[in-house]
Design a protein around this motif. Structure first.
Motif, mmCIF file in Angstrom:
data_model
loop_
_atom_site.group_PDB
_atom_site.id
_atom_site.type_symbol
_atom_site.label_atom_id
_atom_site.label_comp_id
_atom_site.label_asym_id
_atom_site.label_seq_id
_atom_site.Cartn_x
_atom_site.Cartn_y
_atom_site.Cartn_z
ATOM 1 N N GLY A 67 -0.451 25.569 -44.402
ATOM 2 C CA GLY A 67 -0.817 25.740 -45.814
ATOM 3 C C GLY A 67 0.132 25.022 -46.742
ATOM 4 O O GLY A 67 -0.294 24.356 -47.696
ATOM 5 N N LEU A 68 1.429 25.139 -46.475
ATOM 6 C CA LEU A 68 2.421 24.455 -47.300
ATOM 7 C C LEU A 68 2.281 22.946 -47.181
ATOM 8 O O LEU A 68 2.329 22.227 -48.193
ATOM 9 N N GLY A 69 2.096 22.450 -45.963
ATOM 10 C CA GLY A 69 1.913 21.011 -45.765
ATOM 11 C C GLY A 69 0.678 20.477 -46.468
ATOM 12 O O GLY A 69 0.720 19.422 -47.115
ATOM 13 N N LEU A 70 -0.427 21.200 -46.368
ATOM 14 C CA LEU A 70 -1.649 20.776 -47.069
ATOM 15 C C LEU A 70 -1.475 20.818 -48.572
ATOM 16 O O LEU A 70 -1.918 19.896 -49.289
ATOM 17 N N TRP A 71 -0.826 21.856 -49.060
ATOM 18 C CA TRP A 71 -0.604 21.962 -50.504
ATOM 19 C C TRP A 71 0.264 20.808 -51.007
ATOM 20 O O TRP A 71 -0.039 20.211 -52.040
ATOM 21 N N LEU A 72 1.330 20.488 -50.286
ATOM 22 C CA LEU A 72 2.187 19.373 -50.689
ATOM 23 C C LEU A 72 1.418 18.056 -50.692
ATOM 24 O O LEU A 72 1.595 17.224 -51.585
ATOM 25 N N GLN A 73 0.560 17.871 -49.701
ATOM 26 C CA GLN A 73 -0.214 16.628 -49.617
ATOM 27 C C GLN A 73 -1.261 16.537 -50.720
ATOM 28 O O GLN A 73 -1.379 15.511 -51.389
ATOM 29 N N LEU A 74 -2.018 17.606 -50.916
ATOM 30 C CA LEU A 74 -3.105 17.562 -51.887
ATOM 31 C C LEU A 74 -2.624 17.643 -53.330
ATOM 32 O O LEU A 74 -3.198 16.996 -54.216
ATOM 33 N N PHE A 82 8.998 13.784 -46.833
ATOM 34 C CA PHE A 82 9.250 14.857 -47.797
ATOM 35 C C PHE A 82 8.616 16.164 -47.321
ATOM 36 O O PHE A 82 9.222 17.232 -47.427
ATOM 37 N N GLN A 83 7.423 16.058 -46.786
ATOM 38 C CA GLN A 83 6.758 17.255 -46.258
ATOM 39 C C GLN A 83 7.561 17.863 -45.107
ATOM 40 O O GLN A 83 7.680 19.084 -45.015
ATOM 41 N N MET A 84 8.109 17.011 -44.253
ATOM 42 C CA MET A 84 8.897 17.504 -43.134
ATOM 43 C C MET A 84 10.201 18.142 -43.612
ATOM 44 O O MET A 84 10.620 19.165 -43.075
ATOM 45 N N VAL A 85 10.833 17.558 -44.621
ATOM 46 C CA VAL A 85 12.077 18.107 -45.155
ATOM 47 C C VAL A 85 11.838 19.488 -45.767
ATOM 48 O O VAL A 85 12.691 20.365 -45.690
ATOM 49 N N ILE A 86 10.672 19.707 -46.328
ATOM 50 C CA ILE A 86 10.350 20.992 -46.948
ATOM 51 C C ILE A 86 9.801 21.983 -45.923
ATOM 52 O O ILE A 86 10.265 23.125 -45.837
ATOM 53 N N THR A 87 8.817 21.584 -45.131
ATOM 54 C CA THR A 87 8.114 22.543 -44.275
ATOM 55 C C THR A 87 8.906 22.980 -43.049
ATOM 56 O O THR A 87 8.830 24.146 -42.653
ATOM 57 N N ILE A 88 9.664 22.101 -42.422
ATOM 58 C CA ILE A 88 10.380 22.480 -41.196
ATOM 59 C C ILE A 88 11.403 23.587 -41.455
ATOM 60 O O ILE A 88 11.423 24.585 -40.725
ATOM 61 N N PRO A 89 12.263 23.488 -42.484
ATOM 62 C CA PRO A 89 13.166 24.614 -42.746
ATOM 63 C C PRO A 89 12.430 25.910 -43.103
ATOM 64 O O PRO A 89 12.843 26.995 -42.683
ATOM 65 N N VAL A 90 11.338 25.806 -43.844
ATOM 66 C CA VAL A 90 10.560 27.006 -44.196
ATOM 67 C C VAL A 90 10.010 27.654 -42.930
ATOM 68 O O VAL A 90 10.080 28.882 -42.761
ATOM 69 N N ILE A 91 9.477 26.848 -42.024
ATOM 70 C CA ILE A 91 8.927 27.365 -40.771
ATOM 71 C C ILE A 91 10.017 28.064 -39.948
ATOM 72 O O ILE A 91 9.816 29.168 -39.432
ATOM 73 N N ILE A 92 11.179 27.446 -39.829
ATOM 74 C CA ILE A 92 12.270 28.025 -39.050
ATOM 75 C C ILE A 92 12.747 29.335 -39.676
ATOM 76 O O ILE A 92 12.940 30.337 -38.978
ATOM 77 N N ILE A 93 12.931 29.345 -40.984
ATOM 78 C CA ILE A 93 13.415 30.553 -41.669
ATOM 79 C C ILE A 93 12.418 31.699 -41.541
ATOM 80 O O ILE A 93 12.794 32.835 -41.236
ATOM 81 N N VAL A 94 11.136 31.417 -41.753
ATOM 82 C CA VAL A 94 10.119 32.474 -41.649
ATOM 83 C C VAL A 94 10.035 33.000 -40.216
ATOM 84 O O VAL A 94 9.951 34.211 -40.001
ATOM 85 N N ALA A 95 10.076 32.115 -39.230
ATOM 86 C CA ALA A 95 9.996 32.546 -37.830
ATOM 87 C C ALA A 95 11.175 33.444 -37.473
ATOM 88 O O ALA A 95 11.001 34.504 -36.863
ATOM 89 N N LEU A 96 12.382 33.041 -37.848
ATOM 90 C CA LEU A 96 13.554 33.853 -37.539
ATOM 91 C C LEU A 96 13.552 35.166 -38.311
ATOM 92 O O LEU A 96 14.003 36.191 -37.799
#
Length: 127
Positions: A67-74, A82-96
């Motif tokens: 959802g975050l990746g699609l929102w950033l793109q659209l 830029f999407q990777m710099v934003i989404t990867i840390p968010v994914i890791i933080i939410v998972a942990l």
């Protein structure tokens, strides 16, 4: 009959507290389940949470990450870096952040329903 009032598995699991008394710590480390409750002595060894929460975490994190990746793109037509710099840390933080609460909820639900490891051990009030 137990001397402890019934506890909600949702509140005790989310808070990382003992499902029987609601006071003792459920975790001995970051993600490790304690051997027993330091307040009432309930043996947590009869529960086998294992990787039970992982499928739920994958679904939740996947929904948020995609959802975050699609929102950033659209919304911003952001480049992939830029999407990777934003989404990867968010994914890791939410998972942990979800591992402990979901492990706690699963263990508390096992206690409430007297379920245990497949070896025949179950939570009993005589503990």
């Amino acid at each position: 009959m137990s001397e402890y009032p019934p506890q909600s598995p949702w509140s005790t699991g989310l808070r990382g507290r003992c499902p029987r008394c609601g006071q003792g710590r459920l975790f001995s480390g970051a993600f490790d389940i304690a051997d027993n409750c330091d307040n009432c002595g309930l043996d947590f060894g009869k529960a086998n949470v294992g990787d039970g929460p992982i499928p739920f975490i994958i679904l939740i994190v996947g929904f948020i990450g995609v959802g975050l990746g699609l929102w950033l793109q659209l919304a911003f037509d952001a480049p992939i870096w830029f999407q990777m710099v934003i989404t990867i840390p968010v994914i890791i933080i939410v998972a942990l952040a979800l591992i402990r609460p979901l492990k706690g909820i699963l263990l508390a639900l096992q206690y409430q329903h007297r379920a245990g490891d497949t070896g025949g051990d179950t939570f009993d009030e005589e503990d």
